[in-house]
Design an enzyme around this catalytic site. Structure first.
Site, PDB file in Angstrom:
ATOM      1  N   LYS A   1       0.808  -1.223   0.000  1.00 36.05           N
ATOM      2  CA  LYS A   1       0.000   0.000   0.000  1.00 36.05           C
ATOM      3  C   LYS A   1       0.842   1.275   0.000  1.00 36.05           C
ATOM      4  O   LYS A   1       0.439   2.290  -0.532  1.00 36.05           O
ATOM      5  CB  LYS A   1      -0.954   0.002   1.193  1.00 36.05           C
ATOM      6  CG  LYS A   1      -2.094  -0.995   1.022  1.00 36.05           C
ATOM      7  CD  LYS A   1      -3.205  -0.744   2.013  1.00 36.05           C
ATOM      8  CE  LYS A   1      -4.431  -1.570   1.688  1.00 36.05           C
ATOM      9  NZ  LYS A   1      -4.225  -3.006   1.987  1.00 36.05           N
TER      10      LYS A   1
ATOM     11  N   GLU B   1      -9.840   7.050   3.584  1.00 31.39           N
ATOM     12  CA  GLU B   1     -10.760   6.138   4.260  1.00 31.39           C
ATOM     13  C   GLU B   1      -9.975   4.881   4.585  1.00 31.39           C
ATOM     14  O   GLU B   1      -9.003   4.556   3.914  1.00 31.39           O
ATOM     15  CB  GLU B   1     -11.941   5.799   3.350  1.00 31.39           C
ATOM     16  CG  GLU B   1     -11.710   4.645   2.369  1.00 31.39           C
ATOM     17  CD  GLU B   1     -10.620   4.893   1.320  1.00 31.39           C
ATOM     18  OE1 GLU B   1     -10.367   6.081   1.012  1.00 31.39           O
ATOM     19  OE2 GLU B   1     -10.029   3.916   0.842  1.00 31.39           O
TER      20      GLU B   1
ATOM     21  N   SER C   1       1.656  -9.862  -0.983  1.00 33.68           N
ATOM     22  CA  SER C   1       1.260  -8.463  -0.810  1.00 33.68           C
ATOM     23  C   SER C   1       1.565  -7.883   0.565  1.00 33.68           C
ATOM     24  O   SER C   1       1.800  -6.694   0.701  1.00 33.68           O
ATOM     25  CB  SER C   1      -0.226  -8.297  -1.121  1.00 33.68           C
ATOM     26  OG  SER C   1      -1.020  -9.144  -0.314  1.00 33.68           O
TER      27      SER C   1
HETATM   28  C1  LIG Z   1      -5.124  -4.002   1.520  1.00 30.30           C
HETATM   29  C2  LIG Z   1      -4.445  -5.257   1.240  1.00 30.30           C
HETATM   30  C3  LIG Z   1      -4.823  -6.086   0.156  1.00 30.30           C
HETATM   31  C4  LIG Z   1      -5.998  -5.801  -0.726  1.00 30.30           C
HETATM   32  O1  LIG Z   1      -5.938  -4.597  -1.402  1.00 30.30           O
HETATM   33  P1  LIG Z   1      -5.704  -4.501  -2.976  1.00 30.30           P
HETATM   34  O2  LIG Z   1      -5.968  -3.093  -3.299  1.00 30.30           O
HETATM   35  O3  LIG Z   1      -6.656  -5.442  -3.623  1.00 30.30           O
HETATM   36  O4  LIG Z   1      -4.306  -4.893  -3.253  1.00 30.30           O
HETATM   37  C5  LIG Z   1      -4.099  -7.235  -0.081  1.00 30.30           C
HETATM   38  N1  LIG Z   1      -3.056  -7.592   0.699  1.00 30.30           N
HETATM   39  C6  LIG Z   1      -2.673  -6.826   1.746  1.00 30.30           C
HETATM   40  C7  LIG Z   1      -1.512  -7.282   2.555  1.00 30.30           C
HETATM   41  C8  LIG Z   1      -3.344  -5.655   2.048  1.00 30.30           C
HETATM   42  O5  LIG Z   1      -2.942  -4.922   3.096  1.00 30.30           O
END
Ligand SMILES: *Cc1c(COP(=O)(O)O)cnc(C)c1O
Length: 618
Positions: free
Chosen positions: A314, A336, A602
């Site tokens: 993010k 948000e 992610s």
């Molecule tokens: C917020 C988040 C997501 C989902 O958000 P996307 O915008 O779909 O990428 C996925 N993995 C993690 C670790 C997150 O913090």
């Protein structure tokens, strides 16, 4: 359509033909043929060209021997081979140690002016392709075409090769045929004798001319012309756009007019790259997960976004947007947040730049996500509870929009995923595209090629996925896999599998797929993972789903949790529960041993520890 050049015989000639990059090269192993391939070796050709052995009623042992000796990826059966013969061959091949790919079986049928298509039926399961050749004295290589109109009655959906006497004189006929419905399942053109100086020796210049004249048909222009990027009006196919209250129009329009210009400024790029490097810690490693790969018998690389500052992807977006806000002269930032991850990433960059930060968060979420609320406060942000509706993310978003309408001049709204009115989805995607930009050179270093066979990511709104796919969207050899949260199960009523359950609608300023009741009320989504618990997907992903460019899979809470535990034990990496959803696909989808699968890791699991502890009673 693809191109197969068949009846190769001479070493140097094979190398020359290979430089034209056909999709298949055919080698005939049949003594009665003038093109019988009797050399010891096939010279090395580009990996993307499938070497095909052509046989006429040969024994399985003979075929297997040739596959082994020459690393054949496909066999073409020209005799009276039965469906059982095809199956046996497949099984024997699968047992070979040296069989990195499933064998492609092409079963040949000969046609003249008519054909009884019912003979295909028994082969539907055992053959991967059919090939239609001209019925003549010889099994192939007769040198004249059959009546292609016969294929108007083709009853199958199995892709087929069109063969028999195709030469330079057929170019116009092929172009016409390609527009015809009979060609719908025509997968490849198979050429041979019409390009020969003598049997087995191909004329390179005529082949080249043929390929060039048919480039429109052969290169699958249709496939390439499909655009997966946003267009000037802010649409991905039919999804996207900017559906906003009039009061917001000046803010969104200001951003739309400036975002590409700003992102293109060398000074902007320099500052963005420098922060990504020195502050976020990029490039994030591309890690070959050896033990996970062994377990699932394929090559798995993890793109380590979990190692970024603040523990997820993010921050790539919030760094980009805070720089954008500064360029646009904004002094106040709003955002948000649901689980608090985006709130923390926003509060972080506001602290970094010394800008005022207000984060809207549902009252329920504030209670559920105390550690992230504390983080935001430590970072100097003001966390404002949303008290209306279900008091979760949707309501926090409404509050943020209301704030923006009231403060149009000095405020920038940092949206946390590839969602919202145009240009947000595209802007967020571009900031996150650093992920696939890095994968390209990192994979080149480690595997010698930029393109993996698959890129995989979990999807909430779709920002880590969009960044992971971005530089591969128009590379047809790269498969795209999108993983959604099925919650307690797709049909349980407790799910967030938008691509399956969603219908077209408008959410947060864009037209996309979203989960809604028959009268258009947005359904409360559910997933054990707070980051995937969103009732829509970004418009890019709606388009990827609709066009079939991406394969969408949905993973339940329990499969995800197990996969998270598995990665911890196999690789020493505790993933975020969002990410665990992506990891769980290996239980449901089989990849080939040679496939290179790149997965976006992610985020890290620190924030989810309590959840894991309770789930597994650790
Ligand atoms: C917020 C988040 C997501 C989902 O958000 P996307 O915008 O779909 O990428 C996925 N993995 C993690 C670790 C997150 O913090």
């Amino acid at each position: 359509m693809r191109l197969k050049v068949c009846g190769m015989k001479y070493q140097e000639n094979i190398e020359q033909v290979a430089t034209l990059q056909p999709d298949y090269l055919g080698f005939i192993f049949y003594e009665n043929s003038a093109r019988n391939f009797d050399s010891k070796n096939i010279p090395k050709v580009n990996k993307s060209i499938k070497k095909t052995g052509v046989f006429v009623d040969a024994s399985i042992d003979f075929v297997i021997e040739k596959i082994n000796n020459h690393n054949l990826q496909a066999v073409q059966l020209h005799g009276k081979e039965s469906p059982e013969n095809c199956n046996d061959l497949k099984h024997r091949h699968a047992e070979l140690d040296s069989a990195p790919y499933p064998l492609e079986i092409i079963k040949v049928f000969s046609i003249k002016d008519e054909f009884d298509f019912s003979v295909l039926k028994p082969y539907e399961k055992s053959a991967d392709y059919f090939l239609f050749d001209t019925k003549g004295k010889l099994p192939g290589g007769n040198g004249y075409t059959f009546n292609w109109n016969v294929l108007n009655n083709y009853p199958s959906t199995k892709p087929y090769f069109l063969s028999g006497g195709i030469g330079i004189n057929e170019i116009e006929d092929i172009k016409r045929f390609a527009k015809n419905k009979a060609s719908k399942y025509c997968y490849a053109l198979d050429v041979n004798s019409k390009f020969e100086i003598e049997p087995g020796l191909k004329n390179i210049s005529i082949l080249k001319e043929f390929k060039k004249n048919l480039s429109e048909v052969l290169e699958n222009k249709k496939e390439k012309a499909m655009n997966y990027n946003v267009n000037e009006k802010g649409y991905y196919g039919e999804f996207g756009g900017a559906f906003i209250p009039e009061m917001l129009y000046p803010n969104v329009e200001e951003l739309r007019q400036n975002y590409l210009k700003v992102m293109d400024e060398p000074e902007f790029k320099k500052e963005f790259d420098k922060l990504l490097k020195d502050y976020v810690g990029r490039p994030s490693p591309l890690y070959f997960a050896k033990r996970l790969s062994e377990k699932y018998n394929t090559k798995i690389y993890l793109k380590r976004e979990d190692l970024n500052h603040t523990g997820a992807h993010k921050i790539n977006n919030t760094i980009g947007q805070i720089l954008m806000a500064q360029r646009l002269g904004k002094t106040r930032i709003i955002a948000e947040t649901g689980a608090g991850q985006h709130g923390v990433a926003t509060a972080t960059v506001c602290a970094l730049m010394g800008l005022e930060c207000i984060v809207y968060m549902g009252e329920i979420d504030i209670a559920r996500q105390a550690p992230n609320v504390a983080r935001m406060k430590m970072l100097g942000a003001k966390v404002v509870p949303a008290l209306s509706g279900s008091r979760t993310l949707k309501d926090a978003t409404n509050e943020a929009i209301r704030d923006w309408i009231n403060n149009p001049v000095n405020t920038h709204y940092i949206i946390g995923s590839a969602i919202g009115p145009h240009p947000y989805p595209d802007m967020v995607t571009r900031f996150q595209s650093v992920i696939s930009e890095e994968i390209k050179w990192q994979l080149k270093e480690q595997e010698g090629r930029e393109n993996p066979d698959y890129v995989v990511a979990c999807i909430g709104g779709g920002s880590n996925a969009a960044g992971t796919y971005y530089h591969y969207l128009h590379e047809p050899d790269v498969g795209i896999v999108a993983v959604e949260a099925a919650g307690l199960g797709i049909d349980s009523g407790e799910s967030a599998a938008t691509s399956v359950l969603g219908k077209e609608g408008i959410i947060h300023g864009c037209k996309t797929l979203l989960m809604q009741t028959t009268d258009g009320q947005i359904t409360e989504p559910y997933s054990i993972s707070a980051g995937l618990d969103y009732p829509g997907v970004g418009p890019m992903h709606a388009h990827l789903s609709k066009t079939g460019r991406a394969e969408f899979m949905s993973i339940t809470d329990s499969d995800a949790m197990e996969a998270g535990l598995e990665l911890s034990k196999l690789e020493g990496i505790i993933p975020a529960i969002e990410t665990s959803h992506a990891l769980a696909i290996f239980k449901h989808k089989t990849f080939k041993p040679d496939d290179v699968v790149v997965m976006s890791l992610s985020g890290r699991g620190d924030k989810d520890l309590q959840n894991y502890i309770e789930y597994f009673k650790i």
